[in-house]
Scaffold this active site. Sequence first.
Site, PDB file in Angstrom:
ATOM      1  N   GLY A  99       0.796  -1.235  -0.003  1.00 51.49           N
ATOM      2  CA  GLY A  99       0.056  -0.030  -0.192  1.00 51.49           C
ATOM      3  C   GLY A  99       0.888   1.385   0.055  1.00 51.49           C
ATOM      4  O   GLY A  99       0.106   2.362  -0.371  1.00 51.49           O
ATOM      5  N   ALA A 125      -0.972  -1.498  -4.773  1.00 45.16           N
ATOM      6  CA  ALA A 125      -2.150  -0.527  -4.832  1.00 45.16           C
ATOM      7  C   ALA A 125      -1.923   0.924  -4.080  1.00 45.16           C
ATOM      8  O   ALA A 125      -2.165   0.862  -2.874  1.00 45.16           O
ATOM      9  CB  ALA A 125      -3.483  -1.625  -3.901  1.00 45.16           C
ATOM     10  N   HIS A 155      -4.994  15.773   1.753  1.00 48.80           N
ATOM     11  CA  HIS A 155      -4.528  14.758   2.989  1.00 48.80           C
ATOM     12  C   HIS A 155      -4.123  15.262   4.104  1.00 48.80           C
ATOM     13  O   HIS A 155      -3.840  16.472   4.295  1.00 48.80           O
ATOM     14  CB  HIS A 155      -3.427  13.801   2.365  1.00 48.80           C
ATOM     15  CG  HIS A 155      -3.839  12.853   1.379  1.00 48.80           C
ATOM     16  ND1 HIS A 155      -3.968  12.872   0.039  1.00 48.80           N
ATOM     17  CD2 HIS A 155      -4.131  11.443   1.579  1.00 48.80           C
ATOM     18  CE1 HIS A 155      -4.202  11.897  -0.551  1.00 48.80           C
ATOM     19  NE2 HIS A 155      -4.431  10.869   0.190  1.00 48.80           N
ATOM     20  N   LYS A 159       1.468  13.487   5.749  1.00 42.34           N
ATOM     21  CA  LYS A 159       1.673  12.549   4.541  1.00 42.34           C
ATOM     22  C   LYS A 159       3.245  12.907   4.086  1.00 42.34           C
ATOM     23  O   LYS A 159       3.461  14.148   3.814  1.00 42.34           O
ATOM     24  CB  LYS A 159       0.577  12.629   3.367  1.00 42.34           C
ATOM     25  CG  LYS A 159       0.967  11.998   2.190  1.00 42.34           C
ATOM     26  CD  LYS A 159      -0.455  11.833   1.622  1.00 42.34           C
ATOM     27  CE  LYS A 159      -0.208  10.855   0.423  1.00 42.34           C
ATOM     28  NZ  LYS A 159       0.316   9.575   0.516  1.00 42.34           N
TER      29      LYS A 159
HETATM   30  N1  LIG Z   1      -2.899   2.018  -0.464  1.00 43.56           N
HETATM   31  C1  LIG Z   1      -3.444   2.768   0.362  1.00 43.56           C
HETATM   32  O1  LIG Z   1      -4.656   2.387   0.410  1.00 43.56           O
HETATM   33  C2  LIG Z   1      -3.022   3.379   1.568  1.00 43.56           C
HETATM   34  C3  LIG Z   1      -1.702   3.817   1.412  1.00 43.56           C
HETATM   35  N2  LIG Z   1      -1.172   4.557   2.253  1.00 43.56           N
HETATM   36  C4  LIG Z   1       0.530   4.574   1.995  1.00 43.56           C
HETATM   37  O2  LIG Z   1       0.719   3.784   3.290  1.00 43.56           O
HETATM   38  C5  LIG Z   1       1.995   4.459   3.705  1.00 43.56           C
HETATM   39  C6  LIG Z   1       1.944   4.434   5.191  1.00 43.56           C
HETATM   40  O3  LIG Z   1       1.145   5.481   5.548  1.00 43.56           O
HETATM   41  P1  LIG Z   1       0.766   5.696   7.020  1.00 43.56           P
HETATM   42  O4  LIG Z   1       0.427   4.436   7.863  1.00 43.56           O
HETATM   43  O5  LIG Z   1      -0.006   6.871   7.045  1.00 43.56           O
HETATM   44  O6  LIG Z   1       2.255   6.161   7.752  1.00 43.56           O
HETATM   45  P2  LIG Z   1       2.961   6.176   8.898  1.00 43.56           P
HETATM   46  O7  LIG Z   1       4.140   7.160   9.148  1.00 43.56           O
HETATM   47  O8  LIG Z   1       1.915   6.300  10.115  1.00 43.56           O
HETATM   48  O9  LIG Z   1       3.502   4.630   9.088  1.00 43.56           O
HETATM   49  C7  LIG Z   1       4.712   4.346   8.500  1.00 43.56           C
HETATM   50  C8  LIG Z   1       5.403   3.248   9.487  1.00 43.56           C
HETATM   51  O10 LIG Z   1       6.309   2.623   8.702  1.00 43.56           O
HETATM   52  C9  LIG Z   1       7.271   2.489   9.691  1.00 43.56           C
HETATM   53  N3  LIG Z   1       8.602   2.266   9.138  1.00 43.56           N
HETATM   54  C10 LIG Z   1       9.497   3.411   8.776  1.00 43.56           C
HETATM   55  N4  LIG Z   1      10.714   2.576   8.278  1.00 43.56           N
HETATM   56  C11 LIG Z   1      10.587   1.387   8.537  1.00 43.56           C
HETATM   57  C12 LIG Z   1      11.625   0.447   8.458  1.00 43.56           C
HETATM   58  N5  LIG Z   1      12.854   0.462   7.972  1.00 43.56           N
HETATM   59  N6  LIG Z   1      11.119  -0.666   8.916  1.00 43.56           N
HETATM   60  C13 LIG Z   1       9.808  -0.937   9.351  1.00 43.56           C
HETATM   61  N7  LIG Z   1       8.901  -0.074   9.519  1.00 43.56           N
HETATM   62  C14 LIG Z   1       9.175   0.931   9.204  1.00 43.56           C
HETATM   63  C15 LIG Z   1       7.291   3.708  10.581  1.00 43.56           C
HETATM   64  O11 LIG Z   1       7.782   3.510  12.015  1.00 43.56           O
HETATM   65  C16 LIG Z   1       5.767   3.806  10.631  1.00 43.56           C
HETATM   66  O12 LIG Z   1       5.190   3.216  11.966  1.00 43.56           O
HETATM   67  C17 LIG Z   1       2.527   5.450   3.100  1.00 43.56           C
HETATM   68  O13 LIG Z   1       3.009   5.415   1.958  1.00 43.56           O
HETATM   69  C18 LIG Z   1       0.893   6.006   2.572  1.00 43.56           C
HETATM   70  O14 LIG Z   1       0.826   6.928   1.553  1.00 43.56           O
HETATM   71  C19 LIG Z   1      -1.908   5.244   3.250  1.00 43.56           C
HETATM   72  C20 LIG Z   1      -2.978   5.048   3.296  1.00 43.56           C
HETATM   73  C21 LIG Z   1      -3.864   4.213   2.434  1.00 43.56           C
HETATM   74  O1  LIG Z   2      -0.823   8.539   3.016  1.00 45.40           O
HETATM   75  C1  LIG Z   2      -2.141   8.452   3.082  1.00 45.40           C
HETATM   76  O2  LIG Z   2      -2.783   8.740   3.841  1.00 45.40           O
HETATM   77  C2  LIG Z   2      -2.784   7.845   1.884  1.00 45.40           C
HETATM   78  N1  LIG Z   2      -2.230   7.534   0.849  1.00 45.40           N
HETATM   79  C3  LIG Z   2      -2.267   6.969  -0.409  1.00 45.40           C
HETATM   80  C4  LIG Z   2      -1.878   7.724  -1.461  1.00 45.40           C
HETATM   81  O3  LIG Z   2      -1.065   8.458  -1.546  1.00 45.40           O
HETATM   82  O4  LIG Z   2      -2.881   7.988  -2.333  1.00 45.40           O
HETATM   83  C5  LIG Z   2      -3.838   6.308  -0.472  1.00 45.40           C
HETATM   84  C6  LIG Z   2      -4.808   7.296   0.311  1.00 45.40           C
HETATM   85  O5  LIG Z   2      -4.930   8.464  -0.211  1.00 45.40           O
HETATM   86  C7  LIG Z   2      -4.130   7.745   1.957  1.00 45.40           C
END
Ligand SMILES: NC(=O)C1=CN([C@@H]2O[C@H](COP(=O)(O)OP(=O)(O)OC[C@H]3O[C@@H](n4cnc5c(N)ncnc54)[C@H](O)[C@@H]3O)[C@@H](O)[C@H]2O)C=CC1
Ligand SMILES: O=C(O)C1=N[C@H](C(=O)O)C[C@H](O)C1
Length: 266
Positions: A99, A125, A155, A159
């Site tokens: 993700g 995704a 967002h 982010k």
């Molecule tokens: N595909 C989707 O539907 C969605 C995708 N995302 C994406 O997911 C990713 C994470 O988003 P959030 O949870 O909001 O970010 P966040 O910052 O809350 O979580 C990221 C996590 O990755 C961990 N991390 C960083 N370096 C690491 C390493 N070397 N090893 C293990 N863990 C490590 C951090 O400690 C943190 O807990 C982003 O790229 C975001 O854009 C977010 C929401 C929905």
């Molecule tokens: O970082 C987020 O929060 C999200 N990241 C994804 C993106 O970059 O599109 C998916 C969603 O929008 C939430």
Amino acid sequence: MEKVKIVIAGPRGRMGKEAVHLVLQSETYALVGAVDRKYEGFKVGDLDGFPESDAMIYTDFEKCLQETEPDVLIDLTTPEVGMFHTRTALKYKVRPVVGTTGFSDEDLAELEQLCSEQETGCIIAPNFAVGAVLMMKFSRMAAKYFPDVEIIELHHDQKLDAPSGTAVKTAQMIADVREAKRQGHQDEKETLHGARGADYQGMHIHSVRLPGLIAHQQVMFGADGQTLTIRHDSYHRSSFMSGVKLAVDTVMKMDAFVYGLENIIE
Ligand SMILES: NC(=O)C1=CN([C@@H]2O[C@H](COP(=O)(O)OP(=O)(O)OC[C@H]3O[C@@H](n4cnc5c(N)ncnc54)[C@H](O)[C@@H]3O)[C@@H](O)[C@H]2O)C=CC1
Ligand SMILES: O=C(O)C1=N[C@H](C(=O)O)C[C@H](O)C1
């Protein structure tokens, strides 16, 4: 039936926490490990606010793969870390469900190649929310009739990547059906740098970052005397979890590379 063995990278993150709950609540999945930047040797259940779980936390990803032998990696980290995890998982023939956003075209091409060499399924995704996937599909449909379009993604202010992965994917899907074209007045000039946003084949993408927001996007089309706006809002990260489940179940049945949930949703 054997449970699908899953490792989650980024378990303490905003998305990672939701994914841990999804896996632990499922009767068909087993959480066998988690990869974090710290808490080596702890169990997921030792972390504050997490349900009971004996899954071990690793800071060394390869060690985690070797000791837990998962079927699937769910990665919700950062672009650089996510790329390293996905590449490494494929080398071990572990199926990635990713993700994490912010991968470049070169990154995606490399993963697709690796996937085919390893004959291992992989799903990347940019957005797991079914409503967001529909927004992208509807936008691709609309672009045939409305070639002038701007994308506004909104967002939360924590982010890291801009534009969002969803906005980039939306622009790519629209570009599939529309010729690249310059939009706006041909003599238009920005008097303040960035006023017109990012440019993807002539489409402008605007990124809003504010506390209070979660994940939102509006795709705005314009034509003579009319506009059409297609908007999706995620008000809670639970909105992404049915898509994560669909991706895990699907990746277990395929050996191909998939970029975008629209490719596995009818
Ligand atoms: N595909 C989707 O539907 C969605 C995708 N995302 C994406 O997911 C990713 C994470 O988003 P959030 O949870 O909001 O970010 P966040 O910052 O809350 O979580 C990221 C996590 O990755 C961990 N991390 C960083 N370096 C690491 C390493 N070397 N090893 C293990 N863990 C490590 C951090 O400690 C943190 O807990 C982003 O790229 C975001 O854009 C977010 C929401 C929905
Ligand atoms: O970082 C987020 O929060 C999200 N990241 C994804 C993106 O970059 O599109 C998916 C969603 O929008 C939430």
